[in-house]
Design a protein around this motif. Sequence first.
Motif, PDB file in Angstrom:
ATOM      1  N   ASP A   1       0.828  -1.205   0.000  1.00 30.30           N
ATOM      2  CA  ASP A   1       0.000   0.000   0.000  1.00 30.30           C
ATOM      3  C   ASP A   1       0.862   1.254   0.000  1.00 30.30           C
ATOM      4  N   GLU A   2       1.981   1.226   0.709  1.00 25.30           N
ATOM      5  CA  GLU A   2       2.851   2.405   0.806  1.00 25.30           C
ATOM      6  C   GLU A   2       3.385   2.787  -0.579  1.00 25.30           C
ATOM      7  N   LEU A   3       3.861   1.799  -1.355  1.00 22.68           N
ATOM      8  CA  LEU A   3       4.372   2.095  -2.704  1.00 22.68           C
ATOM      9  C   LEU A   3       3.233   2.494  -3.641  1.00 22.68           C
ATOM     10  N   ALA A   4       2.044   1.920  -3.412  1.00 23.17           N
ATOM     11  CA  ALA A   4       0.886   2.324  -4.221  1.00 23.17           C
ATOM     12  C   ALA A   4       0.600   3.804  -4.024  1.00 23.17           C
ATOM     13  N   VAL A   5       0.613   4.249  -2.760  1.00 28.81           N
ATOM     14  CA  VAL A   5       0.367   5.660  -2.470  1.00 28.81           C
ATOM     15  C   VAL A   5       1.417   6.533  -3.152  1.00 28.81           C
TER      16      VAL A   5
END
Length: 516
Positions: free
Chosen positions: A43-47
């Motif tokens: 999720d962090e890299l998606a953001v």
Amino acid sequence: MPDTSLYSAEFLRVKGLAERGVAEAQHSLGFMYVNGQGVAQSDELAVRWYRRAATANLAQAQYNLGVMLQKGQGVPQDFMLAAHWYERAASQGYALAQYNLGWLYAKGQGVAQDVGRALHWFRLAAEQGEPGAQHNLGMMYDTGKGVAQDHDAALDWYRRAASQGYARSQYSVGLRYDSGQGVARDPAQALGWLRKAALQGYAPAQFNLGLRYDKGQDVEADGEQAMLWYGRAGIQGHASSQFNLALMYDTGHGVPQDDALAAIWYRRAAQQGHAGAQDSLGMRHEHGQGVVQDAAQAAVWYRRAAEQGLPVAQYHLGQLLDTGNGIERDAVEATAWYRKAAEQGHLRAQFDLGLRHENGIGAAQDSVQALGWYRRAAAQGYAAAQYMVATLLDRLDLGDPAEATDWLHKAADQKHALAQFELGLRYDCAKGADKDYEAAHFWYLCAARQGHARAQFNLGVMYAAGQGAPRDLVEAYAWLHRAGGAGIGPARDYLARTARRMDAQQLSQAESLLHA
């Protein structure tokens, strides 16, 4: 260096484009990270990649970044920033962002609550065919929230969303056909729309279908179908469905009776705050039905339901406090809960509150207040209260004897033995009624048959004297014998006198009556 063998070829291709600044690729890369598509989920890299594409003014990325911020997914939750990115996407006409932005304005999350702005964004999204926005617009027209109330417009928006398969709107359209609001009532149409919503897993529609099959409303009653739909909604956590499942197992309605399963479903609903289930679970703990008997647990569940204002639970809690069963005895607190239940019309609480005021138990002794609560219970047809109203009217001289007689009639007609006896006395002694020995005899007989000893004695005397009925020494002997056996002292003398007037055959008949 990272092991590129873990990545799909498509991921590597998209990543290359994203790193060269292609906004669409940056968004796609964020999407791949969210879903773990060709790469380990993050999720962090998606953001991070959504943010790059959003900064490049890609509406879809702005929307998805808003979703991540709203949920706190891969980034600290931040409604204000979510609203910022939704607005940027919404201003470009992105319908889902308009819909979500409308919700933030409706709830006042990240922005000042503003029903007008919510309506604005919902309308823009609805006009683009977004079903959730169409449904919300329908609700606003239905309730007149932010717009003039218009049930026809509401139904139109519900229909638009329902035709796209939006379950909440299908449910709303079904309810309209059920109630006939804005359309001709049509049970078949109602059932059809409710079933469509239920088949999509919409719990309120599943509950509604279950209720229809349970009660036989517009369909043939079918316990199996009721259980099926209640069960589907209950598994989703729908408290009313869980409660109704429990009721079915509790009573054996449509299913084999099962105390253990009833207790399980009562507990599930109770844990979600369903007051009726909390009270029922309390009763099961109090009496050890399907669960370990535990009055302390009963008190806990009764209190939870009582604090939600459920009158029957308030009464049950009052009873435990009255007796000190599972909880410290407290007559004053018991009275307080009885009062709360009584003020909501709980019949037994009204009667018991009358008793407490009459006898000064946990409340100031006050016969006038007692009479007031007895009257309330009596007006609901409670025979014991009707009798007490008559008794207090006599004792306090607060009403004329005829009124007391009227209340006694009401109670006596419901087979209240004390009232029947008192009514017999009134006709016997001409108190609050004209002297009428036949009426006195009738009411003594009613009470005597229920085992009222003094009525048995008076009835025996009347048979012996031929008062109110033809003289019948056999009946007189039988009733006087019963009264004597119940401890009425004078009955023995009367019995002896009556026996002296009887021949052997009559005595034999009387003995036969006693053993009949």
